[in-house]
Enzyme design. Structure first.
Site, PDB file in Angstrom:
ATOM      1  N   GLU A 154       0.859  -1.184   0.000  1.00  0.00           N
ATOM      2  CA  GLU A 154       0.000   0.000   0.000  1.00  0.00           C
ATOM      3  C   GLU A 154       0.893   1.231   0.000  1.00  0.00           C
ATOM      4  OE1 GLU A 154      -3.642   2.290   2.357  1.00  0.00           O
ATOM      5  OE2 GLU A 154      -2.804   0.455   3.208  1.00  0.00           O
TER       6      GLU A 154
ATOM      7  N   ASN B 177      -4.440   5.052  -2.459  1.00  0.00           N
ATOM      8  CA  ASN B 177      -5.708   5.594  -1.965  1.00  0.00           C
ATOM      9  C   ASN B 177      -6.218   6.705  -2.885  1.00  0.00           C
ATOM     10  OD1 ASN B 177      -6.293   4.454   0.943  1.00  0.00           O
ATOM     11  ND2 ASN B 177      -4.070   4.780   0.809  1.00  0.00           N
TER      12      ASN B 177
ATOM     13  N   GLU C  73      -7.739   2.246  -4.032  1.00  0.00           N
ATOM     14  CA  GLU C  73      -8.556   2.041  -2.838  1.00  0.00           C
ATOM     15  C   GLU C  73      -9.499   3.235  -2.664  1.00  0.00           C
ATOM     16  OE1 GLU C  73      -6.066   1.375   0.527  1.00  0.00           O
ATOM     17  OE2 GLU C  73      -5.211  -0.488  -0.271  1.00  0.00           O
TER      18      GLU C  73
ATOM     19  N   ASP D  73     -11.947   0.353   0.698  1.00  0.00           N
ATOM     20  CA  ASP D  73     -11.120   0.590   1.878  1.00  0.00           C
ATOM     21  C   ASP D  73     -11.997   0.885   3.091  1.00  0.00           C
ATOM     22  OD1 ASP D  73      -8.797   0.844   3.293  1.00  0.00           O
ATOM     23  OD2 ASP D  73      -8.348   2.873   2.606  1.00  0.00           O
TER      24      ASP D  73
ATOM     25  N   GLU E  89      -6.762  -5.104   7.701  1.00  0.00           N
ATOM     26  CA  GLU E  89      -5.774  -4.095   8.083  1.00  0.00           C
ATOM     27  C   GLU E  89      -5.544  -4.137   9.592  1.00  0.00           C
ATOM     28  OE1 GLU E  89      -6.116  -0.329   5.258  1.00  0.00           O
ATOM     29  OE2 GLU E  89      -8.023  -0.703   6.261  1.00  0.00           O
TER      30      GLU E  89
END
Length: 683
Positions: free
Chosen positions: A460, A515, A547, A577, A634
């Site tokens: 990520e 993201n 995401e 997400d 996560e």
């Protein structure tokens, strides 16, 4: 000139001249005032004012003429022929109406002055018609030079009368216009009278049907009374109409035309009035500041027509919830403020804030779309720490920005400690753009691992800001500022381009997850930007995962779905997400073509102590399995976390247990090491 002066002072009784001047001045004032109204009016109203202006203007000319004639000392017997006397009145009114009409409908062309000249020549026509009615015991001789001069004066001052009304150069032009009309009447009359020479002849017998001066005097007196009554009535009508127009203008100037709510000017006026009152410590004033969350996205996606409908609908709702002693205004864009008078305790202001939030959060239907916005409310009180009304509003704004940090639809009451945070936040806002240009932002990477083997399956991409004076700044501090200022689009695009450019250089072709902010997803050009970045950097689309959060798609379901489909057509993967923290629903998972679900860390943290968290994680895994969507958990930090997730069949994890986020050099051995599973594992 001497002849005219001698005519005034020797051949006239000055008492009558004085009365004539008074009638002339009063009539000229009202005539010019009415003509000004004719110019401003429209439709039937314009015609009514024109008829009044013509009648009073003509009556003023006629009354002035015959009052002066009553004082004329021509000698011998005199009288007035009735038909021509009344005809002179009709001529005065008709020419005044015609002249003012020409000027009123002449725009700003020379026709304006032409209309004024008609008014002036009408004064002359009335005078000579009235003189034709004058019967004396003698013969009347005329001096042609004075007659021509009277016509010139009439046309000149008549044109000047309308010119000063239509083409004002100073505030005093209306007085010049009145003076011009007075001069048009006076100079025409006395110059024309200077042309008269009566040679008496006792042999001439006066007709029996003439009107004696005393009878005409009563007639003129009656007309003067009628003229005064009309003048008074017209003045009252004009004053009332003007007052209504001023009130209407004031109402319009103090209200927002889109929502119907009061505007910033009205709010400032209201606040100034409240601040000027004697301080009552038992009953304070509360100011509430708020703006709409996700409103910019609605404007960007659906256009300003949709945004206007949202504002219009919300404005109407807020107007309905305002109670006694409560004032709500739209002060610009998507910003609203409210004032709560006679506030005795905090719960009074909180009650108003909650009522307003409830109305703001209701969906708005527009052209088959359901549009949703939220808000954050800041509250400040007076008297309190604020010394002025401006301070009070500023404090409410500071509290509102603090409320935004707490999440959607939050309410925050001002505290003095917020000022320092606000100053720091403003400083970061100014530093952010220059920081991006100066290369102060840096990408960090966190491992995404196979739950059972521990092998790294991707990274990520995270963002850090190496501020020159404050050091390392985490995203939680600067991302909300970037979102609020709109800088998030530029910053997000930089992150995406830089991450793709770095990933394409890796020997091990691992995937990257980037993201995407709500504002980016709402940008209709976002898929095109992604395609261009992939083309420029050469990164394969199958290696890129974007995401998005649930809040990013809930504002506009259809538009978000369309954008995601465009991205999927590029070959890019889409992950949801922070699943479970927002508007999670089965319909969302079924509607959107997600390639992965990321369970939020808050549920993983609670696995060991909270049975509800475990149930949510377990049900999410079952649901995702039935939909054939992979799940990544996560915040995996302990052996208990990984054991639970392995038992429940979660295939991928991310968290401190496998590695903390770090700069590019920390993952160099993975992305550019020897290809093989043993190298890609984390000890």
């Amino acid at each position: 000139m001497f002849r005219v002066l001698s005519c005034i002072f020797i051949e006239h009784d000055l008492r009558y001249i004085g009365c004539a001047v008074l009638a002339c001045v009063a009539g000229a004032v009202m005539t010019v005032r009415l003509f000004s109204r004719v110019r401003r009016g429209g439709g039937v109203e314009k015609v009514i004012w024109l008829l009044l202006a013509g009648f009073i203007g003509g009556a003023t000319t006629w009354t002035t003429h015959f009052l002066a004639m009553l004082g004329y000392l021509g000698g011998g017997q005199a009288g007035y022929e009735p038909a021509l006397t009344f005809s002179s009145f009709a001529v005065a009114v008709a020419t005044a109406t015609a002249g003012f009409g020409i000027a009123a409908y002449g725009g700003r062309s020379v026709i304006v002055e032409a209309g004024g000249a008609v008014v002036g020549l009408g004064i002359a026509a009335m005078h000579y018609t009235g003189m034709a009615a004058y019967q004396a015991q003698g013969v009347i001789y005329w001096d042609r030079g004075y007659v021509i001069a009277s016509l010139v004066f009439a046309a000149l001052f008549g044109a000047l009368t309308t010119n000063r009304v239509v083409r004002p150069t100073t505030h005093f032009c209306k007085y010049f216009s009145i003076l011009a009309m007075i001069l048009a009447i006076v100079t025409t009359h006395f110059t024309a009278m200077g042309a008269v020479n009566v040679v008496l002849d006792p042999r001439i017998v006066m007709p029996d049907e003439i009107v004696p001066p005393i009878v005409l005097g009563f007639g003129v007196l009656s007309l003067m009374l009628i003229l005064l009554a009309l003048t008074a009535a017209t003045y009252l009508i004009d004053a009332r109409t003007t007052k209504a127009a001023v009130e209407q203008y004031r109402r319009l100037s103090l209200h927002d035309p889109l929502t119907g709510l009061s505007n910033r000017a009205a709010f400032n006026e209201q606040l100034a009035e409240l601040a000027a009152r004697p301080v009552d410590l038992s009953a304070r004033v509360a100011v509430l500041s708020m703006d709409l969350n996700r409103f910019k996205e609605i404007n960007d996606v659906h256009g300003h027509a949709a945004g206007d409908e949202v504002l219009r609908t919300i404005g109407g709702r807020l107007a309905q919830v305002a109670g006694e002693g409560e004032f709500i205004a739209r002060v610009g864009g998507d910003e609203f403020v409210a004032v709560k008078q006679m506030h005795f305790k905090r719960s009074d202001a909180l009650s108003l804030a909650n009522r307003m939030l409830a109305e703001i959060c209701k969906p708005v239907e527009w052209n088959g779309n359901t549009l949703s916005v939220g808000s954050s409310v800041g509250i400040a009180f007076y008297p309190g720490e604020a010394k002025t009304a401006d301070d009070l509003v500023a404090q409410a704004d500071v509290a509102m920005y603090r409320a935004k940090q707490s999440g959607d639809n939050a309410i925050c009451i001002y505290d003095s400690s917020m000022d320092q945070a606000a100053r720091e936040r403003n400083a970061l806002t100014m530093d952010m753009r220059s920081g991006l240009t100066a290369g102060q932002f840096e990408l960090y990477y966190q491992h995404q691992n196979d739950t059972f083997t521990g092998q790294v399956v991707g990274f990520e991409v995270l963002l850090r800001w190496n501020h020159p004076t404050r050091g390392l700044i985490l995203p939680g501090e600067f991302i909300p500022i970037a979102e609020r200022t709109g800088f998030i689009n530029e910053l997000g695009e930089w992150v995406l381009r830089t991450a793709c450019a770095e990933a394409v250089t890796w020997r091990n072709p691992l995937g990257i997850a980037v993201n995407v902010a709500s504002q980016q997803l709402a940008d209709p050009k976002f898929p095109l930007k992604v395609r261009n970045i992939l083309k420029e950097t050469g990164l394969g689309s199958d290696r890129l995962e974007l995401e998005i959060t649930e809040s990013g798609i809930i504002a506009d379901h259809q538009r978000a779905l369309q954008t995601i489909r465009h991205l999927k057509n590029l070959g890019v993967k889409i992950a949801m997400d922070d699943y479970g923290t927002g508007y999670s629903s089965l319909s969302t998972l079924m509607s959107f073509p997600f390639d992965k679900i990321k369970i939020d860390r808050t549920f993983i943290d609670g696995l060991a102590i909270n049975a509800q968290s475990a149930a949510i994680v377990r049900s999410t895994l079952i649901l995702a399995s039935s939909l054939d969507i992979p799940v990544l958990a996560e915040g995996v930090e302990t052996d208990e976390h990984i054991a639970f997730l392995r038992k429940e069949g979660c295939m991928q994890v991310q968290g401190y247990l496998f590695g903390r986020p770090g700069p590019r050099e920390n993952i160099e051995h993975i992305v550019n090491g020897e290809i093989g599973p043993e190298v890609a594992k984390v000890a």
